[in-house]
Structures are given as structure tokens and as C-alpha cells.
Scaffold this motif. Structure first.
Motif, PDB file in Angstrom:
ATOM      1  N   LEU A 113     -27.962  -3.785  19.007  1.00  0.00           N
ATOM      2  CA  LEU A 113     -28.340  -5.062  18.405  1.00  0.00           C
ATOM      3  C   LEU A 113     -28.619  -4.911  16.905  1.00  0.00           C
ATOM      4  O   LEU A 113     -28.204  -5.748  16.102  1.00  0.00           O
ATOM      5  CB  LEU A 113     -29.555  -5.652  19.123  1.00  0.00           C
ATOM      6  CG  LEU A 113     -30.002  -7.036  18.659  1.00  0.00           C
ATOM      7  CD1 LEU A 113     -28.861  -8.049  18.788  1.00  0.00           C
ATOM      8  CD2 LEU A 113     -31.206  -7.497  19.459  1.00  0.00           C
ATOM      9  N   ALA A 114     -29.284  -3.841  16.519  1.00  0.00           N
ATOM     10  CA  ALA A 114     -29.572  -3.609  15.099  1.00  0.00           C
ATOM     11  C   ALA A 114     -28.284  -3.371  14.312  1.00  0.00           C
ATOM     12  O   ALA A 114     -28.149  -3.821  13.171  1.00  0.00           O
ATOM     13  CB  ALA A 114     -30.519  -2.422  14.941  1.00  0.00           C
ATOM     14  N   ARG A 115     -27.328  -2.701  14.930  1.00  0.00           N
ATOM     15  CA  ARG A 115     -26.033  -2.475  14.276  1.00  0.00           C
ATOM     16  C   ARG A 115     -25.314  -3.810  14.063  1.00  0.00           C
ATOM     17  O   ARG A 115     -24.781  -4.074  12.991  1.00  0.00           O
ATOM     18  CB  ARG A 115     -25.161  -1.549  15.122  1.00  0.00           C
ATOM     19  CG  ARG A 115     -25.690  -0.138  15.208  1.00  0.00           C
ATOM     20  CD  ARG A 115     -24.861   0.713  16.132  1.00  0.00           C
ATOM     21  NE  ARG A 115     -25.451   2.033  16.286  1.00  0.00           N
ATOM     22  CZ  ARG A 115     -24.832   3.068  16.827  1.00  0.00           C
ATOM     23  NH1 ARG A 115     -23.591   2.946  17.271  1.00  0.00           N
ATOM     24  NH2 ARG A 115     -25.433   4.230  16.933  1.00  0.00           N
ATOM     25  N   HIS A 116     -25.289  -4.622  15.107  1.00  0.00           N
ATOM     26  CA  HIS A 116     -24.633  -5.928  14.998  1.00  0.00           C
ATOM     27  C   HIS A 116     -25.307  -6.805  13.947  1.00  0.00           C
ATOM     28  O   HIS A 116     -24.624  -7.481  13.179  1.00  0.00           O
ATOM     29  CB  HIS A 116     -24.622  -6.633  16.358  1.00  0.00           C
ATOM     30  CG  HIS A 116     -23.575  -6.101  17.271  1.00  0.00           C
ATOM     31  ND1 HIS A 116     -22.926  -6.889  18.185  1.00  0.00           N
ATOM     32  CD2 HIS A 116     -23.045  -4.862  17.422  1.00  0.00           C
ATOM     33  CE1 HIS A 116     -22.048  -6.164  18.848  1.00  0.00           C
ATOM     34  NE2 HIS A 116     -22.111  -4.931  18.416  1.00  0.00           N
ATOM     35  N   ARG A 117     -26.610  -6.767  13.900  1.00  0.00           N
ATOM     36  CA  ARG A 117     -27.326  -7.556  12.891  1.00  0.00           C
ATOM     37  C   ARG A 117     -26.992  -7.071  11.478  1.00  0.00           C
ATOM     38  O   ARG A 117     -26.826  -7.884  10.566  1.00  0.00           O
ATOM     39  CB  ARG A 117     -28.828  -7.486  13.130  1.00  0.00           C
ATOM     40  CG  ARG A 117     -29.270  -8.320  14.303  1.00  0.00           C
ATOM     41  CD  ARG A 117     -30.764  -8.236  14.508  1.00  0.00           C
ATOM     42  NE  ARG A 117     -31.172  -9.120  15.590  1.00  0.00           N
ATOM     43  CZ  ARG A 117     -32.298  -8.978  16.276  1.00  0.00           C
ATOM     44  NH1 ARG A 117     -33.136  -7.985  15.996  1.00  0.00           N
ATOM     45  NH2 ARG A 117     -32.594  -9.824  17.236  1.00  0.00           N
ATOM     46  N   ALA A 119     -24.221  -8.326   6.520  1.00  0.00           N
ATOM     47  CA  ALA A 119     -23.338  -7.875   5.444  1.00  0.00           C
ATOM     48  C   ALA A 119     -22.093  -8.748   5.318  1.00  0.00           C
ATOM     49  O   ALA A 119     -21.536  -8.886   4.233  1.00  0.00           O
ATOM     50  CB  ALA A 119     -22.928  -6.422   5.683  1.00  0.00           C
ATOM     51  N   LEU A 120     -21.670  -9.354   6.432  1.00  0.00           N
ATOM     52  CA  LEU A 120     -20.428 -10.136   6.447  1.00  0.00           C
ATOM     53  C   LEU A 120     -20.655 -11.608   6.752  1.00  0.00           C
ATOM     54  O   LEU A 120     -19.740 -12.302   7.185  1.00  0.00           O
ATOM     55  CB  LEU A 120     -19.468  -9.558   7.493  1.00  0.00           C
ATOM     56  CG  LEU A 120     -19.098  -8.091   7.350  1.00  0.00           C
ATOM     57  CD1 LEU A 120     -18.246  -7.646   8.523  1.00  0.00           C
ATOM     58  CD2 LEU A 120     -18.386  -7.845   6.047  1.00  0.00           C
ATOM     59  N   LYS A 154     -17.117  -3.418  17.207  1.00  0.00           N
ATOM     60  CA  LYS A 154     -17.572  -2.174  17.828  1.00  0.00           C
ATOM     61  C   LYS A 154     -18.070  -1.320  16.682  1.00  0.00           C
ATOM     62  O   LYS A 154     -17.311  -0.997  15.762  1.00  0.00           O
ATOM     63  CB  LYS A 154     -16.437  -1.475  18.563  1.00  0.00           C
ATOM     64  CG  LYS A 154     -15.969  -2.235  19.778  1.00  0.00           C
ATOM     65  CD  LYS A 154     -14.875  -1.499  20.493  1.00  0.00           C
ATOM     66  CE  LYS A 154     -14.407  -2.361  21.658  1.00  0.00           C
ATOM     67  NZ  LYS A 154     -13.127  -1.930  22.164  1.00  0.00           N
ATOM     68  N   ASP A 155     -19.341  -0.957  16.733  1.00  0.00           N
ATOM     69  CA  ASP A 155     -19.986  -0.235  15.633  1.00  0.00           C
ATOM     70  C   ASP A 155     -20.386   1.160  16.109  1.00  0.00           C
ATOM     71  O   ASP A 155     -21.140   1.287  17.074  1.00  0.00           O
ATOM     72  CB  ASP A 155     -21.231  -0.991  15.161  1.00  0.00           C
ATOM     73  CG  ASP A 155     -20.920  -2.449  14.848  1.00  0.00           C
ATOM     74  OD1 ASP A 155     -19.851  -2.713  14.273  1.00  0.00           O
ATOM     75  OD2 ASP A 155     -21.746  -3.321  15.184  1.00  0.00           O
ATOM     76  N   LEU A 156     -19.876   2.173  15.419  1.00  0.00           N
ATOM     77  CA  LEU A 156     -20.115   3.549  15.824  1.00  0.00           C
ATOM     78  C   LEU A 156     -20.550   4.401  14.640  1.00  0.00           C
ATOM     79  O   LEU A 156     -20.146   4.146  13.497  1.00  0.00           O
ATOM     80  CB  LEU A 156     -18.820   4.158  16.388  1.00  0.00           C
ATOM     81  CG  LEU A 156     -18.167   3.426  17.554  1.00  0.00           C
ATOM     82  CD1 LEU A 156     -16.744   3.913  17.743  1.00  0.00           C
ATOM     83  CD2 LEU A 156     -18.974   3.619  18.810  1.00  0.00           C
TER      84      LEU A 156
END
Length: 93
Positions: free
Chosen positions: A54-58, A63-64, A77-79
């Protein structure tokens, strides 16, 4: 009447993601057939280290936010670089 094209391209989105999120690898697929309305993205960035999904998606959404507001669908998909390497080794990509 406005044009159905969002003004966002896969190439421009990739450049923006790379710059704003210091991404070491970015994949952007325009699922809308070129009109810039639906994107699937894979983002590999050290900024995701020690962050839950969730923190990655936020982080990405913030940013976008201008770009995301112009499109119909945005799937991410955040890695971290380490997660990316493990997935490549296991053939999960």
C-alpha cells in the motif's frame, strides 16, 4: 469535444516514472491500443525498500497523480531491485 487520447504515451510515462521514482527498470504497456487510456506498469526502484504494498502504491500514485488523472486505468507492480532479481531467477516474469 475533447480528443479521446489522454496525451500520455508509454514512452513519456516510462521517462516520468524513471525520473520521479529513481527507477532502475520500468516496463510500460499501453493496453488501450495506442490511445493512452489504459496502462500496465512494472516499476523497480530502491525507493520501495522497506515499504509495504500500500505504501508503494501511494508513493507511485502521488508521484504520478497528474498523469494518472488523465487516464482511464493504471495498473502497477512495484518491486525493489532485489525482488525483481529474485522473480527473474525464478522465471516469474
Amino acid at each position: 469535444m475533447s480528443s479521446p487520447h489522454s496525451g500520455i504515451t508509454a514512452e513519456s510515462l516510462k521517462q516520468i516514472i524513471t525520473e520521479r521514482l529513481h527507477a532502475v527498470h520500468v516496463e510500460v504497456v499501453d493496453q488501450s491500443g495506442g490511445c493512452g487510456q489504459m496502462f500496465d506498469v512494472v516499476i523497480v526502484s530502491p525507493q520501495f525498500q522497506d515499504k509495504r504494498l500500500l505504501a508503494r502504491h501511494r508513493l507511485v500514485n502521488e508521484a504520478l497523480k497528474d498523469e494518472i488523472s488523465k487516464v482511464h486505468a493504471f495498473s502497477q507492480k512495484d518491486l525493489t531491485p532485489e525482488e525483481w532479481e529474485k522473480k527473474k531467477e525464478r522465471g516469474e516474469l
